[in-house]
Enzyme design. Structure first.
Site, PDB file in Angstrom:
ATOM      1  CE  LYS A  22       7.838  -2.160  11.613  1.00  0.00           C
ATOM      2  NZ  LYS A  22       8.115  -2.638  10.666  1.00  0.00           N
ATOM      3  CG  ASN A  23      10.962  -1.544   8.498  1.00  0.00           C
ATOM      4  OD1 ASN A  23      10.065  -2.225   8.592  1.00  0.00           O
ATOM      5  ND2 ASN A  23      10.731  -0.511   7.874  1.00  0.00           N
ATOM      6  NE  ARG A  94       3.033  -5.711   2.906  1.00  0.00           N
ATOM      7  CZ  ARG A  94       2.316  -5.641   1.953  1.00  0.00           C
ATOM      8  NH1 ARG A  94       1.105  -6.242   0.926  1.00  0.00           N
ATOM      9  NH2 ARG A  94       3.644  -5.958   0.414  1.00  0.00           N
ATOM     10  CB  CYS A 118      -1.668  -3.492   4.605  1.00  0.00           C
ATOM     11  SG  CYS A 118      -1.610  -2.562   4.143  1.00  0.00           S
ATOM     12  NE  ARG A 123       2.106  -2.192   2.317  1.00  0.00           N
ATOM     13  CZ  ARG A 123       2.915  -1.893   3.351  1.00  0.00           C
ATOM     14  NH1 ARG A 123       1.786  -1.602   4.413  1.00  0.00           N
ATOM     15  NH2 ARG A 123       4.621  -2.414   4.042  1.00  0.00           N
ATOM     16  CB  VAL A 125       3.257  -9.835  -3.672  1.00  0.00           C
ATOM     17  CG1 VAL A 125       3.849  -9.496  -1.387  1.00  0.00           C
ATOM     18  CG2 VAL A 125       2.425 -10.765  -2.948  1.00  0.00           C
ATOM     19  CG  ASP A 126       2.364  -6.807  -8.357  1.00  0.00           C
ATOM     20  OD1 ASP A 126       2.339  -6.193  -7.876  1.00  0.00           O
ATOM     21  OD2 ASP A 126       2.874  -6.030  -9.475  1.00  0.00           O
ATOM     22  CG  LEU A 127       6.653  -5.621  -8.408  1.00  0.00           C
ATOM     23  CD1 LEU A 127       6.862  -4.036  -8.350  1.00  0.00           C
ATOM     24  CD2 LEU A 127       7.205  -5.131  -9.889  1.00  0.00           C
ATOM     25  CG  ASP A 312       7.573   4.110   7.095  1.00  0.00           C
ATOM     26  OD1 ASP A 312       5.966   3.214   6.670  1.00  0.00           O
ATOM     27  OD2 ASP A 312       8.676   2.679   6.897  1.00  0.00           O
ATOM     28  NE  ARG A 404       2.986  -4.590  12.959  1.00  0.00           N
ATOM     29  CZ  ARG A 404       2.793  -3.718  11.858  1.00  0.00           C
ATOM     30  NH1 ARG A 404       2.108  -3.157  11.147  1.00  0.00           N
ATOM     31  NH2 ARG A 404       4.102  -4.166  10.414  1.00  0.00           N
TER      32      ARG A 404
END
Ligand code: UD1
Length: 437
Positions: A22-23, A94, A118, A123, A125-127, A312, A404
């Site tokens: 998936k990832n 996400r 989440c 979590r 997303v600033d970066l 995970d 998912r």
């Protein structure tokens, strides 16, 4: 809504087969947007997240054709007229935020919803955003959206250091950098196998990237990328999950074979820790064989970025620890609050205490089936795993989390001897008083 009904105490037997990752599939799908034309990805798992991301891509204009039986997915990105990823889609997943890098790279502008929270806490997303700014994007946040543009219709490129190291930000910044006008450098980049496989696909498309698999990535932007056909990698988290299921839920002394995984993608720490439990595991080409010992030993783990122990897999490791003859800890250094599965596992009788980002598991407590709620993908699979070794019936509610990211999980487990099936239920139904008392 759907639930899984698992009847425990029948041994896992025979073999299991790992699906595509998936990832890795999701960033590969995003990469296809950088080339004007049709691209194909093979070994794509039939998962809800893949279907969600297909919708996000279609929203911008490209067509996406999925053949779930053949496990292929084709994106025709000849036209991309609407560089937008709306909230209704991004909130579901996400990874839709990869559209920021892909759209900036392809169109020089993007409007992408912020993903929100989440299941296991904030979590950020600033970066991703700071990195895009460092590469020359103008970014404003308005009404929950990131509005990104580039002064002359394209990014300049630049240097950005990720702190902490982030899989998603590394992927997003690569998507943005490969077609920038100048060179870019990503320091403290992620080295997860998903990132490396994705980077290799970009290279096949003509991207110039040095340092894949190391902490420093150097990119020289090119004018355009080419379309192509890419093979998705096997899912390393599914492989790890199946290994841990085999080590806890099979008959001692009877080998379980797991096909089509890439064991190198598990990383060395996972393998060392597993060996210390006494599980007998042999790693071959495309096959991992696991034999459960009479008694597993307790082994503490701490999650870390690759090549460390994957976050995970920590919920599944927690269940394994419940079957050992002692006490050990699970510490998550990536996420402070990823223990929503613990109260659910306690419902089945597991003895676990949580203090900060550490769970202490006392092995050997007898497990008895109960109703338990999935709160996220990996938490959900840990409940299935606990149900497999508990006495009696376990109902794992909210299976949509599992859909998912685990392809045909109940079918695969049924084929390996586990009693598991899917049932519809009404989450708001009144309790049945006769069975409740
Ligand atoms: C990816 C995986 C997810 C896995 C996680 C960690 C996908 C689709 N998801 O998620 O399954 O659990 O890696 O291995 O591949 N962070 C920030 N700011 C940011 C981005 C991240 O502070 O802008 C922090 C996070 O809160 C976390 C750490 O960085 O503490 C690592 O997160 P990251 O690697 O970005 O996770 P994801 O890419 O979201």
């Amino acid at each position: 809504m759907d639930k899984f009904v698992v009847r425990g105490n029948t041994a896992l037997d025979g073999s299991l087969t790992v699906s595509g990752s998936k990832n890795t599939a999701l960033p590969l799908m995003a990469a296809t947007l950088l080339a004007e034309g049709p691209s194909t990805i093979t070994n794509v798992p039939d998962l809800r997240d893949v279907r969600t991301f297909s919708k996000v891509i279609r929203y911008g204009g490209p067509s996406v054709t999925v053949d779930p039986d053949a496990h292929t997915l084709s994106v025709d990105a000849t036209t991309l007229e609407t560089p937008v990823a709306p909230y209704e889609m991004v909130k579901k997943m996400r990874a839709s935020f990869y559209m920021l890098g892909a759209l900036l790279g392809r169109c020089g502008r993007a409007k992408v919803s912020l993903p929100g929270g989440c299941a296991w806490g904030p979590r950020p997303v600033d970066l991703h955003i700071k990195g895009m700014r460092a590469f020359g994007a103008d970014i404003e946040l308005d009404e929950g959206y990131v509005h990104a543009s580039t002064p002359d219709g394209g990014l300049e490129g630049g240097t950005f250091r990720l702190d902490p190291v982030s899989v998603g930000a590394t992927i997003n910044l690569l998507l943005a950098a490969v077609t920038a006008r100048g060179g870019s450098k990503i320091e403290n980049a992620a080295t997860e196998p998903d990132v490396v496989a994705f980077g290799r696909a970009l290279q096949e498309m003509g991207a110039q990237i040095d340092g894949l698999g190391t902490r420093t990535l150097e990119v020289q932007g090119v004018d355009r990328l080419n379309t192509g056909t890419f093979r998705n990698t096997p899912d390393r988290i599914e492989l790890g999950t199946f290994i841990l299921m085999a080590a806890t839920a099979s008959e001692p002394g009877t080998p379980i074979r797991i096909h089509e995984g890439t064991h190198e993608h598990l990383g060395p720490v996972f393998k060392q820790k597993l060996a210390q439990t006494g599980a007998d595991v042999s790693y071959g080409d495309d096959i991992v064989t696991v034999t459960r010992p009479d008694q597993l030993r307790p082994v503490s783990i701490e999650t870390a970025p690759f090549p460390g122990f994957a976050t995970d897999l920590q919920a599944q490791w927690t269940v394994l620890l419940g079957t050992t003859d002692g006490t050990a800890t699970v510490t998550d250094t990536i996420y402070d609050d990823r223990f929503k599965h613990v109260p659910e596992l306690q419902r089945l009788g597991m003895k676990i205490e949580v203090d900060g980002n550490t769970a202490t598991v006392h092995g050997g407590a007898p497990l008895k089936g109960a109703k338990a709620m999935s709160t996220d993908l990996r938490a959900g699979v840990s409940l299935v795993m606990a149900g497999m070794i508990a006495e009696g019936r376990t109902d794992v509610l909210r299976v949509y989390h599992l859909d998912r990211g685990y392809e045909a999980l109940e079918q695969k487990l049924r084929d390996a001897g586990i009693s598991i099936h899917r049932e519809e239920y009404d989450e708001f139904a009144e309790p049945d008083l006769e069975t409740a008392t």
